[in-house]
Design an enzyme around this catalytic site. Structure first.
Site: not given
Length: 352
Positions: A28-30
């Site tokens: 995931p891209k936080w």
């Protein structure tokens, strides 16, 4: 502090691509503050993307790092704030405050979390030259006993799952996915990873502009959307134009310039007016000397812009100009046109 990897270290970066590449590892891209964590016993430093320490702003996170990470390590990760089932960007940006008393208060009211996604050093061992597959295994082992608010990001090699994450996790406030080659070494300040972010379009009212810092040409267009109560809410800016185009836009917008007293944002300088509406700010909270006054325009011009996602009632990042919409009635530019992501519990992401 004596570590095999010493601060400052510029984080490894990602370049934007349209589709998720199958390179063996997707995360995931936080949407938070990127940080390199340096821990040597009781000494902890939180580096930032610009290599300036964030340590003083997150004292509660420093203590949690000492409780949940190996005694001597260097981690790459993201500082985030979780509110309910969602990431809270505004609460995170509020943490950057010059007053120590305010920092302490916010540390209690809006405590931060760390999501770790890489391991640069452990003990006396420098791991930056090791392939990601080894660094990931060592990271999972090193933080195997950690628990909230210190997390290891989920990762997958399954492309079907990666595409599901891209769609589902947006509902928890994440803004895409990152793909990393499994055989890749850690390369500071190099775009050696791939990021895929959401992009949508919206038709917005152009209600003003700001001058460029060089003067005489356009700096940014101020964008608005009408809410259900008939208020024109300031939702963001579009600012990426070639220099020649910036000069031409000033002439093209000239017929729409008006007095601020007749404008929907006439109260922009009144701090009390911001409580119930989104208006262009009078003072930047990041730079008190930065003038955020604007030139009002009659709200008659419509522009289509691209955006990645919303933060509350505004665009999270600067919107990208796509085209003018002379066929569109400005009164129809409302929030109803925006796609709303399906809510997704952040605990399900962190629990992955």
């Amino acid at each position: 502090m004596r570590l095999p990897v010493m601060p400052p270290v510029a984080p490894m970066l990602a370049r934007s691509v349209k589709d998720i590449p199958d390179v063996g590892h997707v995360e995931p891209k936080w949407d938070g503050f990127r940080t390199i964590v340096f821990r040597d016993g009781d000494e902890v430093e939180l580096g930032s993307r610009n290599e300036k320490p964030l340590t003083r702003y997150f004292p509660e996170l420093v203590e949690q790092i000492k409780a949940h990470t190996p005694d001597r390590c260097v981690l790459d990760g993201e500082i985030v704030i979780v509110e309910g089932d969602h990431l809270a960007w505004d609460a995170l940006t509020n943490r950057i405050h010059p007053a120590a008393s305010r920092v302490r208060l916010l540390a209690e009211q809006t405590p931060a979390s760390l999501v770790a996604f890489d391991l640069l050093a452990l003990g006396d061992e420098d791991l930056m030259g090791a392939p990601l597959r080894d660094r990931r295994r060592r990271l999972v082992d090193a933080l195997g006993e950690a628990h909230s608010p210190v997390h290891v990001t989920p990762a997958t090699a399954d492309m079907d799952e990666a595409h599901r994450w891209f769609t589902q996790f947006e509902g928890a406030g994440l803004d895409g996915v990152v793909a990393k080659p499994l055989d890749g070494t850690y390369q500071p300040d190099k775009r050696a990873m791939f990021k895929v972010k959401h992009e949508r379009t919206a038709d917005c009212v152009v209600a003003g502009f700001r001058w460029h810092k060089t003067g005489g040409i356009l700096g940014s267009l101020l964008l608005g959307l009408w809410d259900d109560e008939g208020h024109l809410q300031h939702v963001g800016v579009a600012a990426s134009f070639p220099m020649a185009r910036r000069a031409a836009l000033i002439e093209e917008l000239a017929p729409l310039r008006t007095d601020v007293g007749d404008h929907p944002w006439a109260q922009w300088a009144d701090s009390d007016a911001h409580a119930g509406n989104r208006l262009p700010g009078a003072v930047s909270r990041w730079n008190a000397t930065k003038d955020l006054s604007f030139e009002p325009l009659r709200p008659e011009l419509v522009v289509e812009v691209a955006y990645d996602h919303m933060e509350g009632t505004r665009f999270r990042h600067t919107a990208q100009f796509r085209r003018w919409r002379p066929d569109r009635d400005p009164a129809t530019c409302t929030y109803a046109q925006l796609e709303t992501p399906v809510r997704f519990d952040l605990a399900d992401v962190l629990g992955g």
